[in-house]
Design a protein around this motif. Structure first.
Motif, PDB file in Angstrom:
ATOM      1  N   THR A  98     -54.949 -49.179  -2.561  1.00 49.51           N
ATOM      2  CA  THR A  98     -54.968 -48.662  -3.823  1.00 49.51           C
ATOM      3  C   THR A  98     -55.444 -50.418  -4.638  1.00 49.51           C
ATOM      4  O   THR A  98     -55.612 -50.431  -5.738  1.00 49.51           O
ATOM      5  N   PHE A 101     -59.405 -50.680  -4.261  1.00 47.19           N
ATOM      6  CA  PHE A 101     -59.840 -49.787  -5.066  1.00 47.19           C
ATOM      7  C   PHE A 101     -59.355 -51.106  -6.869  1.00 47.19           C
ATOM      8  O   PHE A 101     -60.537 -51.217  -7.211  1.00 47.19           O
ATOM      9  N   GLN A 102     -59.035 -51.051  -6.522  1.00 49.71           N
ATOM     10  CA  GLN A 102     -57.959 -51.670  -8.206  1.00 49.71           C
ATOM     11  C   GLN A 102     -59.284 -53.270  -8.333  1.00 49.71           C
ATOM     12  O   GLN A 102     -59.838 -53.513  -9.188  1.00 49.71           O
ATOM     13  N   TYR A 114     -61.009 -43.157  -6.885  1.00 51.84           N
ATOM     14  CA  TYR A 114     -60.217 -43.518  -5.937  1.00 51.84           C
ATOM     15  C   TYR A 114     -60.075 -43.246  -4.339  1.00 51.84           C
ATOM     16  O   TYR A 114     -59.350 -43.490  -3.640  1.00 51.84           O
TER      17      TYR A 114
END
Length: 369
Positions: A98, A101-102, A114
């Motif tokens: 996560t 991905f950000q 994602y």
């Protein structure tokens, strides 16, 4: 003429080649006699054009199976491939998919989903097997202790069964174990079980490795743990040092952890007992008849034989057992005494109004600063 399926047609031709009557062929296969006669006529006119059959024919050549289809090779590359170096660097920092991905979206203009990042991260993340060092201990050096659950036992005065607490102490060198079940644990019961283990082994080890349970450790600390006063006094009486394991580190006392699981799965699984005494007798019989006579997997020696060699290295037991006590803090009154159960005891030279520690034994009282 009805058109038969390839397997039916092959069956009919095979039977015709064996000179089976048409009526019999119709009975065996369930195909109409007229259809069988039509295929018979065609086979007589052109035998070479008839389908071959593998069952029972002496002229059948061995069949070569078709080759396996080639493995599918993915020709599409992930959108994360261009960011491989960045993702690998983030994984070394133990960041999750996560967060990666950000950062890709914010700082690298990533336009994919994602799930693509998650799949790419899963492929890159190779979980290394956890390594454990195999430790060896000299005879009489260490004993590991812990609690587990015993087998269901009938509660006295009721018709209800309940699992008592299973105490287990294991000598680290020989793996010889002491097992006892009790209904309830307390500071004194915990210390008394250690005493029973020392008497059972015929000596004391250099130190004891235990969990950070409240009966033994009041305040866990890596360097200076605060022990229960009753437990600390018992260990001091026998000349043994406590070595509490780190919090959430059961591998430090893996020998006794494994012994508890082995006891529950082998000695107690599926059993019920009518009393605590009956369960303790069963555990003692199982230890002496089976567990102590086994050949240890890593040492390739019998547990009892290793224990006999280790017994001579255990520290000698004191002549008298531990005298247990309860303790509390009292305030010195203006007559330089402390009150214990409506009785007064001199606390000099403690100052009036000061706090002193009072230990209450069965036949005496100790007043300490």
């Amino acid at each position: 003429m009805n058109v038969l399926k390839p397997n039916q047609r092959a069956t009919v031709i095979t039977l015709l080649q064996r000179n089976t009557p048409q009526r019999e062929i119709a009975r065996i296969t369930g195909i109409d006699r007229k259809t069988v006669r039509s295929y018979h006529t065609r086979w007589l006119l052109d035998p070479s054009n008839s389908p071959g059959v593998a069952t029972g024919s002496e002229t059948v050549t061995p069949q070569i199976p078709p080759p396996w289809p080639p493995a599918l090779v993915s020709t599409s590359s992930s959108l994360c491939e261009v960011h491989r170096v960045f993702i690998e660097a983030q994984l070394r920092l133990r960041r999750n998919a996560t967060a990666i991905f950000q950062d890709l979206v914010d700082a690298h203009g990533y336009s994919g989903a994602y799930n693509s990042v998650k799949r790419f991260v899963r492929a890159l993340r190779h979980k290394e097997p956890e390594q454990f060092d195999r430790l060896s201990f000299v005879p009489g050096e260490e004993m590991q202790v812990d609690y587990g659950e015993g087998a269901p036992t009938l509660v006295p005065g009721t018709d209800r069964y309940k699992k008592p607490r299973l105490f287990l102490a294991t000598l680290r060198h020989s793996r010889r174990s002491f097992r006892r079940v009790v209904w309830k644990s307390s500071q004194q019961v915990w210390a008394q079980l250690h005493e029973q283990a020392f008497r059972y082994f015929g000596g004391c080890p250099q130190y004891v490795v235990l969990d950070n349970l409240k009966e033994g450790v009041l305040k866990p600390d890596l360097y200076e743990p605060e022990l229960n006063p009753v437990y600390a006094a018992m260990l001091e009486h026998y000349g043994v040092v406590a070595d509490p394991a780190r919090v959430r580190d059961p591998n430090r006392k893996g020998t006794v952890e494994h012994a508890i699981g082995h006891t529950q799965a082998t000695a107690l699984k599926g059993r019920r007992f009518e009393s605590i005494e009956a369960q303790n007798e069963h555990l003692e019989h199982w230890e002496t008849s089976w567990a102590a006579k086994r050949i240890h997997g890593s040492e390739r020696q019998q547990v009892q034989a290793m224990f006999e060699a280790e017994r001579a290295h255990l520290k000698p037991l004191p002549l008298l057992g531990m005298q247990y006590f309860t303790q509390g803090v009292r305030t010195v009154c203006d007559d330089s005494c402390v009150r214990v159960d409506h009785s007064s005891y001199a606390a000099r030279p403690a100052a009036i109004g000061s706090k002193v520690l009072v230990r209450i034994f069965e036949r005496r009282i100790e007043i300490r600063d």
